[in-house]
Motif scaffolding. Sequence first.
Motif, PDB file in Angstrom:
ATOM      1  N   ASN A  96    -123.374  77.474 -21.719  1.00 45.52           N
ATOM      2  CA  ASN A  96    -124.155  76.594 -22.590  1.00 45.52           C
ATOM      3  C   ASN A  96    -125.198  75.826 -21.789  1.00 45.52           C
ATOM      4  N   ILE A  97    -126.294  75.508 -22.462  1.00 46.43           N
ATOM      5  CA  ILE A  97    -127.289  74.614 -21.877  1.00 46.43           C
ATOM      6  C   ILE A  97    -127.174  73.291 -22.617  1.00 46.43           C
ATOM      7  N   GLY A  98    -126.855  72.239 -21.871  1.00 46.71           N
ATOM      8  CA  GLY A  98    -126.673  70.937 -22.498  1.00 46.71           C
ATOM      9  C   GLY A  98    -127.876  70.060 -22.262  1.00 46.71           C
ATOM     10  N   CYS A  99    -127.856  69.351 -21.118  1.00 46.13           N
ATOM     11  CA  CYS A  99    -128.920  68.386 -20.835  1.00 46.13           C
ATOM     12  C   CYS A  99    -130.155  69.058 -20.273  1.00 46.13           C
ATOM     13  N   ASP A 100    -129.967  70.217 -19.622  1.00 45.20           N
ATOM     14  CA  ASP A 100    -131.077  70.923 -18.982  1.00 45.20           C
ATOM     15  C   ASP A 100    -131.709  70.113 -17.849  1.00 45.20           C
ATOM     16  N   THR A 101    -130.977  69.136 -17.319  1.00 43.46           N
ATOM     17  CA  THR A 101    -131.509  68.326 -16.202  1.00 43.46           C
ATOM     18  C   THR A 101    -130.498  68.227 -15.061  1.00 43.46           C
ATOM     19  N   SER A 102    -129.581  69.158 -14.967  1.00 44.98           N
ATOM     20  CA  SER A 102    -128.530  69.224 -13.946  1.00 44.98           C
ATOM     21  C   SER A 102    -127.608  68.009 -13.956  1.00 44.98           C
ATOM     22  N   SER A 103    -127.479  67.351 -15.101  1.00 39.84           N
ATOM     23  CA  SER A 103    -126.565  66.213 -15.196  1.00 39.84           C
ATOM     24  C   SER A 103    -125.229  66.587 -15.830  1.00 39.84           C
ATOM     25  N   CYS A 104    -125.246  67.405 -16.896  1.00 46.07           N
ATOM     26  CA  CYS A 104    -124.060  67.495 -17.759  1.00 46.07           C
ATOM     27  C   CYS A 104    -123.067  68.566 -17.348  1.00 46.07           C
ATOM     28  N   ARG A 114    -105.955  79.140 -20.322  1.00 44.73           N
ATOM     29  CA  ARG A 114    -104.684  78.930 -21.024  1.00 44.73           C
ATOM     30  C   ARG A 114    -104.252  77.457 -20.919  1.00 44.73           C
ATOM     31  N   ALA A 115    -104.459  76.891 -19.730  1.00 46.21           N
ATOM     32  CA  ALA A 115    -104.082  75.482 -19.539  1.00 46.21           C
ATOM     33  C   ALA A 115    -104.901  74.578 -20.452  1.00 46.21           C
ATOM     34  N   PHE A 116    -106.182  74.883 -20.625  1.00 47.10           N
ATOM     35  CA  PHE A 116    -107.021  74.085 -21.538  1.00 47.10           C
ATOM     36  C   PHE A 116    -106.513  74.231 -22.978  1.00 47.10           C
ATOM     37  N   GLN A 117    -106.121  75.473 -23.339  1.00 49.79           N
ATOM     38  CA  GLN A 117    -105.629  75.690 -24.705  1.00 49.79           C
ATOM     39  C   GLN A 117    -104.318  74.926 -24.926  1.00 49.79           C
ATOM     40  N   GLU A 118    -103.411  75.044 -23.978  1.00 52.11           N
ATOM     41  CA  GLU A 118    -102.080  74.462 -24.160  1.00 52.11           C
ATOM     42  C   GLU A 118    -102.088  72.943 -24.089  1.00 52.11           C
ATOM     43  N   ASN A 119    -103.056  72.371 -23.387  1.00 49.68           N
ATOM     44  CA  ASN A 119    -103.080  70.915 -23.195  1.00 49.68           C
ATOM     45  C   ASN A 119    -104.171  70.230 -24.024  1.00 49.68           C
ATOM     46  N   HIS A 120    -104.676  70.934 -24.997  1.00 53.50           N
ATOM     47  CA  HIS A 120    -105.738  70.373 -25.854  1.00 53.50           C
ATOM     48  C   HIS A 120    -106.890  69.854 -24.997  1.00 53.50           C
ATOM     49  N   GLY A 121    -107.322  70.665 -24.051  1.00 53.69           N
ATOM     50  CA  GLY A 121    -108.382  70.254 -23.125  1.00 53.69           C
ATOM     51  C   GLY A 121    -109.769  70.387 -23.721  1.00 53.69           C
ATOM     52  N   LEU A 122    -109.852  70.698 -25.016  1.00 53.78           N
ATOM     53  CA  LEU A 122    -111.183  70.773 -25.636  1.00 53.78           C
ATOM     54  C   LEU A 122    -111.144  70.209 -27.042  1.00 53.78           C
ATOM     55  N   GLN A 123    -112.273  69.612 -27.395  1.00 52.98           N
ATOM     56  CA  GLN A 123    -112.419  69.133 -28.775  1.00 52.98           C
ATOM     57  C   GLN A 123    -113.538  69.944 -29.426  1.00 52.98           C
ATOM     58  N   CYS A 124    -114.798  69.535 -29.269  1.00 53.58           N
ATOM     59  CA  CYS A 124    -115.865  70.331 -29.896  1.00 53.58           C
ATOM     60  C   CYS A 124    -116.105  71.624 -29.141  1.00 53.58           C
ATOM     61  N   GLY A 125    -115.769  71.646 -27.838  1.00 55.33           N
ATOM     62  CA  GLY A 125    -115.851  72.884 -27.073  1.00 55.33           C
ATOM     63  C   GLY A 125    -117.153  73.121 -26.339  1.00 55.33           C
ATOM     64  N   TYR A 126    -118.135  72.249 -26.547  1.00 56.49           N
ATOM     65  CA  TYR A 126    -119.443  72.535 -25.955  1.00 56.49           C
ATOM     66  C   TYR A 126    -119.414  72.468 -24.427  1.00 56.49           C
ATOM     67  N   LEU A 133    -119.935  66.499 -18.010  1.00 57.47           N
ATOM     68  CA  LEU A 133    -119.791  65.456 -19.029  1.00 57.47           C
ATOM     69  C   LEU A 133    -119.200  66.048 -20.307  1.00 57.47           C
ATOM     70  N   CYS A 134    -118.294  65.300 -20.937  1.00 60.33           N
ATOM     71  CA  CYS A 134    -117.727  65.663 -22.227  1.00 60.33           C
ATOM     72  C   CYS A 134    -118.119  64.571 -23.206  1.00 60.33           C
ATOM     73  N   ARG A 135    -118.959  64.909 -24.172  1.00 58.93           N
ATOM     74  CA  ARG A 135    -119.446  63.861 -25.080  1.00 58.93           C
ATOM     75  C   ARG A 135    -118.412  63.514 -26.146  1.00 58.93           C
ATOM     76  N   CYS A 136    -117.351  64.338 -26.277  1.00 56.40           N
ATOM     77  CA  CYS A 136    -116.214  63.910 -27.109  1.00 56.40           C
ATOM     78  C   CYS A 136    -115.365  62.904 -26.332  1.00 56.40           C
ATOM     79  N   THR A 137    -115.666  62.733 -25.077  1.00 56.66           N
ATOM     80  CA  THR A 137    -114.912  61.875 -24.151  1.00 56.66           C
ATOM     81  C   THR A 137    -113.461  62.306 -24.038  1.00 56.66           C
ATOM     82  N   GLY A 138    -113.245  63.615 -24.039  1.00 56.64           N
ATOM     83  CA  GLY A 138    -111.877  64.131 -23.979  1.00 56.64           C
ATOM     84  C   GLY A 138    -111.358  64.309 -22.572  1.00 56.64           C
TER      85      GLY A 138
END
Lengths: 275, 157
Positions: free
Chosen positions: B36-44, B88-100, B132-137
């Motif tokens: 994914n391309i997020g900030c496009d400024t090497s920050s995110c 698998r660890a992300f799936q099992e530990n709810h390591g994602l919300q919106c997924g971006y 950066l995770c903007r869901c703050t997860g």
Amino acid sequence: MIPASFDYQRAGSAEEAIALLTEHGDEAKLLAGGHSLLPLMKLRLASPSVLIDVGRLDDLRYIRDAGDHIAIGALTRHRELETSALLAEAAPLLSHAAGHVGDPQVRHRGTIGGSLAHADPASDLPAVVLAMGGTIVVQGPSGQREIAIADFYIGFLESALAPDELMTEIRIPKLNAEGWSFQKFNRRAQDWAIVGVAAVRANGSTGVALVNMGSTPLLATGVVDAVKSGATAEQAAERATENTEAQSDINASVAYREHLARVLVRRALEESGLA
Amino acid sequence: MEITMTVNGIEQTADVEPRTLLAYFLRETVGLTGTNIGCDTSSCGACTIHVDGESAKSCTLLAVQADGCSVTTIEGLANGDTMHPMQRAFQENHGLQCGYCTPGMVMAAVSLLDENPNPTEQEVRLGLEGNLCRCTGYHNIVKSVLACAAEPFGATK
């Protein structure tokens, strides 16, 4: 965001890079890791018509014990500085500070030569090398010359490197395990320092340098004078803003930057045991 | 300029403009849109991939800089239908919300464990400072990485 068009040339050797620089003059920029230059090009703040990629000059990627100093190839990446056992022993301020540049992804690609040559006063490594009294080795069409780091920075994003010169090596005096400290203040992880301080005692002499307190990295000579005359850390830190020209921006006013400089210098003097 | 690089084990050759960023090359030329391309400024860090095994931000690399390199994207982690232990660890530990941010987080985390197989929680947090995770997860992201590190064989496939 896409940079403006440019012609891309990949240098196979330092000599080839210098020949390309000579051919293209100040239309050209050198590309090492690209982590300072490419963001500027994407924002169209820089639009060189020729990029000369020196990123593959692996013979300029080394950290060597050279007797009284450590010799570091200009293409050495931050991650290599951060994890070098030799630097941890002989120049721990540099390896520690390299571990605070950007974030891991940036440290995997960015180089010490690129960071120093970019001459951004908000960068960490220029002030660190300034505090340590390093020497910059550059190569041009007529051969090699050495520039003391104190003479290297001329203005904002401007160094003593001529348009046809390539930085090849950075020489760092060995510190013999004397005191040092690196203080970086920022609001978010991975950000540039709002203000930073590098302090070190090397072979009996003391160096204190400031990040982001002017158009170049600055030596805090007033602080060093105070330390030499026996001042406490708090007293010496009162002189942190002498000869600085801090700028106001979205992160900090001039007064706040000056306050930070005094606080961070005091912490650096205390942590390093310099005062 | 013609470039050739290995992307997820498959050689890719293409004629690109020198100003083509690696993120766009991967998404538009190779067709791998997991990066994914997020900030496009090497920050995110959303565009994090591996170049020769090390994490890097593909929005701040030219495709020509990766000429001749081995690039791994999020699509290259799984072994067929078997997820990479980090996925698998992300799936099992709810390591994602919106997924971006997730592809970049997973790629940064795999690189982190390659360099430091048994990190402390603080080392995981510092190791992911470029993402950066903007869901703050962050809590469950850190938990996921620590869970992966605790597995036998860690992050290795």
